[in-house]
Design a protein around this motif. Structure first.
Motif, PDB file in Angstrom:
ATOM      1  N   THR A  48       0.840  -1.195   0.000  1.00 51.40           N
ATOM      2  CA  THR A  48       0.000   0.000   0.000  1.00 51.40           C
ATOM      3  C   THR A  48       0.877   1.248   0.000  1.00 51.40           C
ATOM      4  O   THR A  48       0.886   2.025   0.957  1.00 51.40           O
ATOM      5  CB  THR A  48      -0.954   0.019   1.210  1.00 51.40           C
ATOM      6  N   PRO A  49       1.649   1.444  -1.057  1.00 50.25           N
ATOM      7  CA  PRO A  49       2.545   2.599  -1.094  1.00 50.25           C
ATOM      8  C   PRO A  49       1.774   3.912  -1.153  1.00 50.25           C
ATOM      9  O   PRO A  49       0.636   3.969  -1.639  1.00 50.25           O
ATOM     10  CB  PRO A  49       3.345   2.373  -2.379  1.00 50.25           C
ATOM     11  N   ARG A  50       2.403   4.954  -0.653  1.00 47.43           N
ATOM     12  CA  ARG A  50       1.860   6.298  -0.791  1.00 47.43           C
ATOM     13  C   ARG A  50       2.449   6.900  -2.067  1.00 47.43           C
ATOM     14  O   ARG A  50       3.667   6.983  -2.205  1.00 47.43           O
ATOM     15  CB  ARG A  50       2.209   7.157   0.431  1.00 47.43           C
ATOM     16  N   ILE A  51       1.580   7.285  -2.995  1.00 52.65           N
ATOM     17  CA  ILE A  51       2.010   7.722  -4.318  1.00 52.65           C
ATOM     18  C   ILE A  51       1.486   9.126  -4.592  1.00 52.65           C
ATOM     19  O   ILE A  51       0.309   9.418  -4.354  1.00 52.65           O
ATOM     20  CB  ILE A  51       1.508   6.752  -5.406  1.00 52.65           C
ATOM     21  N   LEU A  52       2.359   9.979  -5.111  1.00 47.34           N
ATOM     22  CA  LEU A  52       2.000  11.348  -5.478  1.00 47.34           C
ATOM     23  C   LEU A  52       2.217  11.529  -6.978  1.00 47.34           C
ATOM     24  O   LEU A  52       3.281  11.197  -7.500  1.00 47.34           O
ATOM     25  CB  LEU A  52       2.874  12.340  -4.702  1.00 47.34           C
ATOM     26  N   ASP A  53       1.205  12.051  -7.661  1.00 44.55           N
ATOM     27  CA  ASP A  53       1.296  12.345  -9.089  1.00 44.55           C
ATOM     28  C   ASP A  53       1.279  13.863  -9.264  1.00 44.55           C
ATOM     29  O   ASP A  53       0.270  14.525  -8.980  1.00 44.55           O
ATOM     30  CB  ASP A  53       0.119  11.704  -9.836  1.00 44.55           C
ATOM     31  N   LEU A  54       2.383  14.418  -9.736  1.00 44.09           N
ATOM     32  CA  LEU A  54       2.524  15.862  -9.927  1.00 44.09           C
ATOM     33  C   LEU A  54       2.100  16.254 -11.336  1.00 44.09           C
ATOM     34  O   LEU A  54       2.613  15.730 -12.310  1.00 44.09           O
ATOM     35  CB  LEU A  54       3.982  16.271  -9.695  1.00 44.09           C
TER      36      LEU A  54
END
Length: 225
Positions: free
Chosen positions: A44-50
């Motif tokens: 359950t990775p924490r992912i950020l899409d910029l």
């Protein structure tokens, strides 16, 4: 980021997804490589899409990590509205409307991605963003940036442009859509491939490389040890 970028992308928000494949000559390989590099040992990775736009790349990432905690950020609320519709049945997706080049992020992440967005920043802002991304990543976190690059010489840069124009003129897009895309690209501030690798390394990333390139489309990778 230049406010004109927001205006132009607000205007095409509804057609953006359906046009993307026609506007990118190497669509499958470009996104395929970027997706293959989004790796985490966490379930359950924490992912950020910029610069997430309508969530096109985020959807691919979420299919790879269905339990991920995903945050999408974009300057255009109209673009993110498309993402909200795309992820309307997902309860672990967050949205931030704002300028990621100046936003103060309160969390850290395991994977940070971006696709066809960072080239809108000035070169000093790109360098600063890479440093910020490095700080936001957890140990063993990765940064994947699928973006545009400037040709190494003016002649090569012109060749890239000619090949892209030939592609979109034969893509089936309407004249109006082609003209709008050409207008948007006037705001691009592409940086050279070597410069971006250097900036990533200066930010602290290891294993930095360009993992894919076709004309002026390139996928960059860096890891935080």
């Amino acid at each position: 980021m230049n406010p004109s970028v927001k205006t132009l992308f607000d205007a095409v928000a509804n057609e953006y997804d359906q046009q993307r494949r026609q506007l990118i000559p190497c669509f499958d390989e470009f996104y395929g490589m970027a997706l293959s590099l989004t790796e985490s040992h966490k379930q359950t990775p924490r992912i950020l899409d910029l610069g997430a736009g309508t969530g096109l790349f985020s959807r691919m990432v979420l299919q790879k990590y269905p339990s991920a905690h995903l945050t999408l950020m974009d300057l255009s609320d109209q673009m993110l509205e498309g993402a909200r519709r795309r992820f309307r049945e997902e309860d672990h997706v967050q949205y931030i409307v704002g300028d990621y080049s100046s936003y103060i992020f309160p969390e850290s992440y395991d994977i940070i991605v971006s696709s066809l967005s960072i080239h809108h920043l000035t070169h000093p802002a790109k360098r600063q963003l890479f440093a910020t991304v490095y700080q936001l990543l957890n140990s063993d976190g990765v940064f994947v940036n699928a973006d545009q690059v400037q040709g190494n010489t003016p002649a090569i840069d012109q060749y890239h442009k000619q090949r892209w124009l030939a592609h979109i003129n034969n893509s089936g897009l309407s004249r109006e859509s082609i003209d709008a895309s050409v207008e948007r690209r006037k705001l691009d501030i592409n940086a050279k491939l070597g410069e971006q690798i250097e900036w990533l390394e200066q930010a602290g990333f290891t294993d930095v490389d360009c993992m894919y390139k076709y004309l002026d489309f390139a996928v960059f990778f860096g890891k935080k040890s």
